[in-house]
Write an enzyme that holds these catalytic residues in place. Structure first.
Site, PDB file in Angstrom:
ATOM      1  CD  GLN A   7      22.819 -34.747 -27.113  1.00 15.42           C
ATOM      2  OE1 GLN A   7      22.464 -33.784 -26.458  1.00 15.42           O
ATOM      3  NE2 GLN A   7      21.996 -35.347 -27.961  1.00 15.42           N
ATOM      4  CG  PHE A  64      17.720 -33.995 -21.741  1.00 13.38           C
ATOM      5  CD1 PHE A  64      17.157 -35.252 -21.615  1.00 13.38           C
ATOM      6  CD2 PHE A  64      18.298 -33.413 -20.624  1.00 13.38           C
ATOM      7  CE1 PHE A  64      17.158 -35.923 -20.400  1.00 13.38           C
ATOM      8  CE2 PHE A  64      18.306 -34.077 -19.405  1.00 13.38           C
ATOM      9  CZ  PHE A  64      17.736 -35.333 -19.301  1.00 13.38           C
ATOM     10  CD  GLU A  81      21.752 -32.789 -32.525  1.00  8.98           C
ATOM     11  OE1 GLU A  81      21.677 -32.947 -33.748  1.00  8.98           O
ATOM     12  OE2 GLU A  81      20.772 -32.932 -31.760  1.00  8.98           O
ATOM     13  NE  ARG A 100      12.708 -35.104 -36.219  1.00 10.56           N
ATOM     14  CZ  ARG A 100      12.610 -36.418 -36.376  1.00 10.56           C
ATOM     15  NH1 ARG A 100      11.551 -37.071 -35.932  1.00 10.56           N
ATOM     16  NH2 ARG A 100      13.561 -37.090 -36.991  1.00 10.56           N
ATOM     17  NE  ARG A 149      13.438 -37.792 -23.941  1.00 11.55           N
ATOM     18  CZ  ARG A 149      13.481 -38.405 -22.761  1.00 11.55           C
ATOM     19  NH1 ARG A 149      13.609 -37.695 -21.658  1.00 11.55           N
ATOM     20  NH2 ARG A 149      13.406 -39.726 -22.671  1.00 11.55           N
ATOM     21  CG  PHE A 182      15.370 -32.116 -33.785  1.00 12.19           C
ATOM     22  CD1 PHE A 182      16.532 -31.649 -33.207  1.00 12.19           C
ATOM     23  CD2 PHE A 182      15.210 -31.963 -35.150  1.00 12.19           C
ATOM     24  CE1 PHE A 182      17.513 -31.035 -33.983  1.00 12.19           C
ATOM     25  CE2 PHE A 182      16.174 -31.348 -35.925  1.00 12.19           C
ATOM     26  CZ  PHE A 182      17.336 -30.891 -35.342  1.00 12.19           C
ATOM     27  CB  THR A 230      14.576 -34.731 -41.334  1.00  7.94           C
ATOM     28  OG1 THR A 230      15.210 -33.728 -40.545  1.00  7.94           O
ATOM     29  CG2 THR A 230      13.376 -35.270 -40.582  1.00  7.94           C
ATOM     30  CB  ALA A 254      17.332 -38.393 -34.927  1.00  4.02           C
ATOM     31  CD  GLU A 309      14.310 -37.191 -30.507  1.00  2.00           C
ATOM     32  OE1 GLU A 309      14.587 -35.994 -30.627  1.00  2.00           O
ATOM     33  OE2 GLU A 309      14.316 -37.997 -31.464  1.00  2.00           O
TER      34      GLU A 309
END
Length: 762
Positions: free
Chosen positions: A198, A229, A233, A311, A343, A345, A446, A515, A716
């Protein structure tokens, strides 16, 4: 107009015919090599020696790498440089890579990897929250705290006060395509990396760091992933780095893919949480004070745990205004896989904690939880000034009251709730439950600087369009949505637009596709690039026909001037002959966001996405077995770019969220070994687990924020709709006895049975 149309996924035909090409499908040259990791069987200890003689002598083995063989940086961390590719002097979890086998086939590499032996002096491992807290094993010096008002004082004066605790399990990503990478050495020290990732730019950065070369020597290409998902990342770094090092060492293409067991044992999961709360409220259920604590098991390395935990804190309010609110978060270091992005986060864990609190308050008062939810919603309407979250962002677009009213009416919620209560009064073994849960999810990274994207667009002289952007396609339909934007800007049919693999040589410095910002960021970047070219074409035609640029129209495959109409191809060729550039880059950065994570203050989100779901369930009180009978969803996608794709995301998000909360259970034994490491032991939702009646609709509205065509992110937010299934189970269990059921997550049959006993006071 190409946007707002329910077009199929751009690769749908390729998917169903098996022609879609993934990393492991890419043809490689003769002599390509395959890699596999040899992993630790000890959760924590000092690595004293490795005996790799049998590995080196195994059939097909070309080379074996240890940490001492790595040429430069031995690190694959996305954040704190605390995650060595291969262990050095210590090991930190069962499954940590110790050495890397390079062999002539995938099977030979895996077989050889199992022949290595490691001498490890065991050290006491840390697995649970209590031990981590006692030993102060954490990733920050102390807890992070966000607060508004005076929670402790308000709790002391609250008319009614409750406390409780909830365990929230982790989750395996279980993407269909496991982690995979292919590195092809080039000339002059260059390397091409194909990665199922990703975040191609991060792969580029980590490979360059590992090889000791500038980033321009590393090109990363990602055409598609078979699911991500969040699990791709950062977790793909290790494979890409290992393949690149091996390719440069051997001069041959090197490929690596995890088998399912390897993938589940080596890679990180969703963070599991323990949420403890102390809540004050009045007799109507209005919450006046809340003190909530998050204890998060982060695993052995930091990875993305800090922003995930942040988060969770930001979403600890979900859809409710709590005047006095304190959120305390502990990020704990433990000897297991490094928990990572998934997904939502961290948002789902924070929201679930808040919904549990509301459910507990309603249970204590004997009220419908939905009534308590509505009494605590953020203010809305012209007569009510916007209220702010506990971190200081105004909630000025709160649409949930209207959305929920429409959903309750279309799903006949009130009558069905009464029917469920009547059923439960008449039946002893099978009990039903129903719940309506809302979602308010903030959209943006964020980490503010990640809210940027680039695009590259070419218009060829025959009118065909080549499009590239920094987002990655993992099945969510991002490429199709962005292609729809390009087609709309030029007024051409979709067939005129060719969207190609994400490539760091075309669009640099990209952010991860995460995100929920893929369409927001890349759609805007593409629009900017297309508009540059369109404006140049219009200016050239206006000069030719001595008219105003504003009189030039691009529509239905034509470029129309007051004097003459051209096909888009004719207009493109005229512009080319006129020596006007038909290539452009676009760059976009999200406006109006600011965030101080240390103070817990600012406006971290560009906007909020909303949704609500009603789920009805039935449980067998003798076995704990349960089923989702019906789910009705109304979700806010703004002015949807593609309603078909967005509905698919809502459906899939709900099922995945319900799976997390009702059946997906990660189990480690006392030695730190993951026992649920394959489909045989880890249950994910199948088609038969979806509700028999499954009604999904999109809210008819547009985004108040200036997003691409006023759409909203839909990756998400729908995941959290799965909470409705969990709280419907809680409602069903509450019919078994007078006490609050105290249901924990995941609500497996065993947990449902245990909660029935708690409800009965046993």
């Amino acid at each position: 107009m190409s946007v707002a149309k329910p077009l199929p996924h751009d690769a749908a035909r390729l998917h169903v015919t098996g022609q879609a090409r993934y990393v492991d499908d890419i043809p490689t040259a003769a002599g390509a090599l395959h890699l596999a990791f040899g992993c630790s069987k000890v959760a924590h200890g000092t690595l004293q020696s490795l005996d790799l003689a049998a590995v080196r002598a195994a059939p097909g083995v070309v080379d074996v790498l240890t940490a001492a063989d790595l040429p430069f940086a031995n690190d694959v961390s996305p954040s704190a440089h605390d995650e060595p590719l291969l262990a050095t002097d210590s090991v930190h979890y069962v499954g940590q890579p110790l050495f890397c086998v390079i062999a002539t086939s995938h099977l030979a590499a895996r077989r050889a990897a199992g022949l290595g032996t490691a001498k490890i002096e065991p050290l006491p491992p840390i697995f649970d929250v209590e031990t981590a807290l006692a030993q102060n094993s954490r990733f920050e010096d102390g807890p992070r705290i966000y607060e508004r008002g005076q929670a402790n004082t308000a709790l002391e004066t609250a008319p009614i006060r409750l406390s409780g605790q909830m365990e929230i399990g982790g989750q395996e990503h279980f993407y269909l395509e496991s982690q995979a990478a292919l590195a092809v050495p080039g000339e002059d020290g260059d390397v091409l990396v194909h990665s199922s990732t990703q975040h191609p730019t991060e792969i580029q950065h980590k490979v360059a760091e590992a090889l000791g070369v500038p980033m321009h020597a590393v090109r990363v290409e990602t055409r598609r992933m078979g699911g991500g998902f969040g699990g791709k990342e950062s977790q793909g770094n290790a494979l890409a780095v290992a393949c690149a090092i091996a390719a440069m060492r051997t001069g041959r293409p090197c490929k690596m893919r995890y088998d399912r067991d390897d993938d589940m044992v080596i890679t990180g999961k969703r963070h599991d949480f323990r949420i403890t709360y102390d809540v004050g409220f009045d007799a109507t259920g209005v919450i006046t004070a809340l003190d909530v604590r998050h204890d998060t098991r982060c695993g052995w390395a930091q990875d993305l745990s800090l922003p995930v935990a942040d988060r969770a804190m930001l979403h600890a309010d979900n859809a409710y205004f709590i005047p006095n609110m304190r959120v305390e978060s502990h990020r704990l270091k433990t000897n297991m896989q490094s928990a990572t992005a998934f997904r939502g986060f961290g948002g789902p864990q924070g929201m679930l904690g808040m919904e549990r609190i509301v459910d507990h308050v309603a249970g204590h008062l004997g009220l419908d939880p939905m009534a308590v939810r509505e009494r605590n919603f953020y203010a809305t309407g012209a007569a009510a000034p916007p209220q702010s979250t506990h971190y200081g962002q105004e909630v000025d677009d709160f649409i949930l009251p209207g959305l929920i009213a429409q959903l309750k009416d279309s799903a006949d919620y009130d009558a069905r709730r009464a029917q469920v209560d009547a059923w439960n009064a008449e039946h002893d073994v099978l009990k039903k439950g129903i719940a309506l849960t809302p979602v308010k999810f903030g959209i943006s990274f964020t980490l503010t600087h990640l809210n940027q994207a680039g695009a590259l667009v070419h218009v060829y002289q025959d009118g065909s369009i080549h499009l590239n952007h920094g987002g990655t396609e993992m099945g969510q339909g991002l490429f199709q949505k962005v292609a729809q934007v390009a087609a709309d800007r030029f007024g051409v049919p979709m067939a005129a637009v060719k969207i190609t693999a994400t490539d760091t040589a075309k669009v640099p410095n990209t952010s991860a596709t995460a995100a929920s910002s893929g369409s927001d960021l890349n759609g805007m970047a593409v629009r900017i690039a297309c508009d540059k070219i369109r404006n140049r074409m219009a200016a050239h035609l206006a000069e030719l026909h001595q008219c105003n640029v504003a009189q030039i129209r691009f529509e239905d495959g034509y470029v129309i001037t007051p004097a003459q109409s051209y096909t888009f191809a004719e207009a493109a060729n005229l512009t080319y002959v006129g020596r006007v550039g038909l290539s452009a880059t676009g760059f976009y950065k999200t406006p109006d966001i600011r965030w101080d994570r240390i103070k817990g203050e600012g406006r971290p989100f560009f906007y909020f996405a909303y949704g609500a779901a009603i789920s009805e369930v039935v449980i067998d009180t003798l076995t704990g077995e349960n089923r989702i009978l019906r789910t009705d969803i109304l979700h806010d996608a703004g002015a949807s770019l593609n309603p078909a794709l967005d509905k698919g995301q809502v459906e899939g998000g709900f099922v995945q969220g319900a799976g997390w909360l009702t059946m997906e259970e990660l189990v480690w034994d006392d030695a730190g070994r993951l026992r649920t490491h394959a489909p045989s032991t880890y249950k994910i939702p199948a088609a038969s687990d979806a509700p028999d009646i499954f009604n999904v609709a999109l809210w008819d509205g547009e985004n108040r924020a200036d997003t691409i065509y006023k759409s909203k992110a839909v990756g998400e937010p729908p995941f959290m709709l799965g909470m409705s299934a969990f709280f419907a189970l809680s409602h069903a269990v509450s019919a078994c006895g007078p006490d609050y059921p105290d249901l924990q997550a995941p609500a497996t049959p065993e947990e449902v049975l245990a909660s029935i006993a708690r409800a009965k006071g046993v």
